[in-house]
Design a protein around this motif. Structure first.
Motif, PDB file in Angstrom:
ATOM      1  N   ILE A 182      -4.946   3.789   5.501  1.00 61.67           N
ATOM      2  CA  ILE A 182      -4.273   2.497   5.402  1.00 61.67           C
ATOM      3  C   ILE A 182      -4.174   2.053   3.949  1.00 61.67           C
ATOM      4  O   ILE A 182      -3.103   1.673   3.464  1.00 61.67           O
ATOM      5  CB  ILE A 182      -5.027   1.414   6.216  1.00 61.67           C
ATOM      6  CG1 ILE A 182      -5.072   1.786   7.700  1.00 61.67           C
ATOM      7  CG2 ILE A 182      -4.370   0.049   6.031  1.00 61.67           C
ATOM      8  CD1 ILE A 182      -5.932   0.851   8.542  1.00 61.67           C
ATOM      9  N   PHE A 183      -5.312   2.124   3.228  1.00 60.93           N
ATOM     10  CA  PHE A 183      -5.320   1.623   1.857  1.00 60.93           C
ATOM     11  C   PHE A 183      -6.567   2.111   1.138  1.00 60.93           C
ATOM     12  O   PHE A 183      -7.624   2.275   1.749  1.00 60.93           O
ATOM     13  CB  PHE A 183      -5.301   0.085   1.856  1.00 60.93           C
ATOM     14  CG  PHE A 183      -5.266  -0.537   0.494  1.00 60.93           C
ATOM     15  CD1 PHE A 183      -4.106  -0.523  -0.259  1.00 60.93           C
ATOM     16  CD2 PHE A 183      -6.397  -1.138  -0.054  1.00 60.93           C
ATOM     17  CE1 PHE A 183      -4.064  -1.095  -1.526  1.00 60.93           C
ATOM     18  CE2 PHE A 183      -6.370  -1.711  -1.307  1.00 60.93           C
ATOM     19  CZ  PHE A 183      -5.188  -1.688  -2.048  1.00 60.93           C
ATOM     20  N   THR A 184      -6.423   2.346  -0.167  1.00 61.45           N
ATOM     21  CA  THR A 184      -7.565   2.695  -1.020  1.00 61.45           C
ATOM     22  C   THR A 184      -7.570   1.799  -2.240  1.00 61.45           C
ATOM     23  O   THR A 184      -6.523   1.551  -2.844  1.00 61.45           O
ATOM     24  CB  THR A 184      -7.494   4.168  -1.478  1.00 61.45           C
ATOM     25  OG1 THR A 184      -7.699   5.019  -0.349  1.00 61.45           O
ATOM     26  CG2 THR A 184      -8.576   4.482  -2.507  1.00 61.45           C
ATOM     27  N   PHE A 185      -8.759   1.306  -2.592  1.00 57.00           N
ATOM     28  CA  PHE A 185      -8.937   0.520  -3.816  1.00 57.00           C
ATOM     29  C   PHE A 185      -9.997   1.212  -4.659  1.00 57.00           C
ATOM     30  O   PHE A 185     -11.035   1.621  -4.147  1.00 57.00           O
ATOM     31  CB  PHE A 185      -9.385  -0.903  -3.491  1.00 57.00           C
ATOM     32  CG  PHE A 185      -9.609  -1.762  -4.706  1.00 57.00           C
ATOM     33  CD1 PHE A 185      -8.553  -2.476  -5.263  1.00 57.00           C
ATOM     34  CD2 PHE A 185     -10.858  -1.855  -5.304  1.00 57.00           C
ATOM     35  CE1 PHE A 185      -8.748  -3.269  -6.384  1.00 57.00           C
ATOM     36  CE2 PHE A 185     -11.058  -2.633  -6.425  1.00 57.00           C
ATOM     37  CZ  PHE A 185      -9.995  -3.344  -6.970  1.00 57.00           C
ATOM     38  N   THR A 186      -9.731   1.331  -5.951  1.00 63.50           N
ATOM     39  CA  THR A 186     -10.685   1.941  -6.865  1.00 63.50           C
ATOM     40  C   THR A 186     -11.016   0.972  -7.989  1.00 63.50           C
ATOM     41  O   THR A 186     -10.115   0.446  -8.637  1.00 63.50           O
ATOM     42  CB  THR A 186     -10.140   3.245  -7.463  1.00 63.50           C
ATOM     43  OG1 THR A 186      -9.779   4.126  -6.391  1.00 63.50           O
ATOM     44  CG2 THR A 186     -11.186   3.928  -8.328  1.00 63.50           C
ATOM     45  N   GLY A 187     -12.296   0.716  -8.175  1.00 59.27           N
ATOM     46  CA  GLY A 187     -12.755  -0.154  -9.250  1.00 59.27           C
ATOM     47  C   GLY A 187     -14.143   0.273  -9.658  1.00 59.27           C
ATOM     48  O   GLY A 187     -14.345   1.399 -10.117  1.00 59.27           O
ATOM     49  N   SER A 188     -15.111  -0.613  -9.455  1.00 59.46           N
ATOM     50  CA  SER A 188     -16.514  -0.271  -9.708  1.00 59.46           C
ATOM     51  C   SER A 188     -17.402  -1.201  -8.898  1.00 59.46           C
ATOM     52  O   SER A 188     -17.019  -2.336  -8.589  1.00 59.46           O
ATOM     53  CB  SER A 188     -16.839  -0.397 -11.195  1.00 59.46           C
ATOM     54  OG  SER A 188     -16.680  -1.740 -11.628  1.00 59.46           O
TER      55      SER A 188
END
Length: 220
Positions: A182-188
């Motif tokens: 559905i969705f991917t978020f990349t941060g920390s």
């Protein structure tokens, strides 16, 4: 010419009589199967639950009641947003769990930092320690950034898979039954993170179905 034609006809008949080649069996999305290998046994922490939330004895299910329960106002409890965290916290490695959202019109699922503010009004975004996917009014999906990131999801999922890679700061959401991302978020993730759940208010019975943490059945 007749002999030549008869030879071609004979070959054509032999080809037509051959069995059809076996069609390949559709395989599951290898990415879905791969993240399922990191399945965790997640249980809800009642000490963090908003007073309107009712947690099942096994810690696998939560729904929102019509009224506040008499519970201690301990520091880790959310007192304004109807949400709850899991007992399990992660600061490294890869982790995965699945949640049944059947029958719900509204929900929030993802992860939250251990150090988030739990009292009063809360600002939900990665910058404030929240990484989660939301459904509103049956069809409106969004990842809660500032402003929210609206998502197009053609068919509402019945089961949502959540995968986190703490070392990469990545959180992904999957439609389990369709084996689709559905969705991917990349941060920390600067702090230990905990699985985050909100069944949202029950909207006079329209959204009374619970959120249920499910055993992970590996895709074939």
């Amino acid at each position: 010419m007749m002999e030549h034609l008869q030879e071609h006809m004979q070959k054509l008949m032999e080809i037509c009589q051959r069995p059809s080649p076996v069609k390949p069996v559709p395989r599951s999305n290898p990415k879905v199967k791969r993240v399922q290998e990191y399945a965790e046994n997640i249980t809800l922490n009642p000490s963090t639950a908003h007073p309107r939330l009712i947690i099942s004895p096994d810690g696998k299910q939560v729904h929102c009641s019509e009224r506040h329960q008499q519970v201690p106002d301990n520091p880790e409890r959310f007192d304004r947003v109807v949400c709850v965290l899991a007992h399990q916290g992660f600061s490294s490695g890869r982790h995965y769990w699945e949640v049944d959202v059947t029958g719900k019109t509204d929900w929030d699922l993802g992860v939250a930092s251990r150090s988030v503010n739990r009292k009063g009004k809360i600002t939900v975004s990665p910058a404030h320690g929240y990484w989660f996917l939301s459904l509103r009014d049956r069809t409106d999906f969004a990842f809660r950034t500032e402003p929210s990131t609206s998502l197009t999801v053609s068919i509402r999922p019945c089961r949502v898979g959540i995968y986190v890679d703490c070392d990469k700061g990545l959180v992904s959401f999957y439609k389990v039954e369709a084996k689709l991302l559905i969705f991917t978020f990349t941060g920390s993730f600067p702090d230990t993170i905990h699985p985050f759940f909100s069944p949202c208010t029950n909207k006079s019975g329209q959204n009374e179905a619970p959120l249920t943490i499910c055993p992970v059945a590996m895709a074939d």
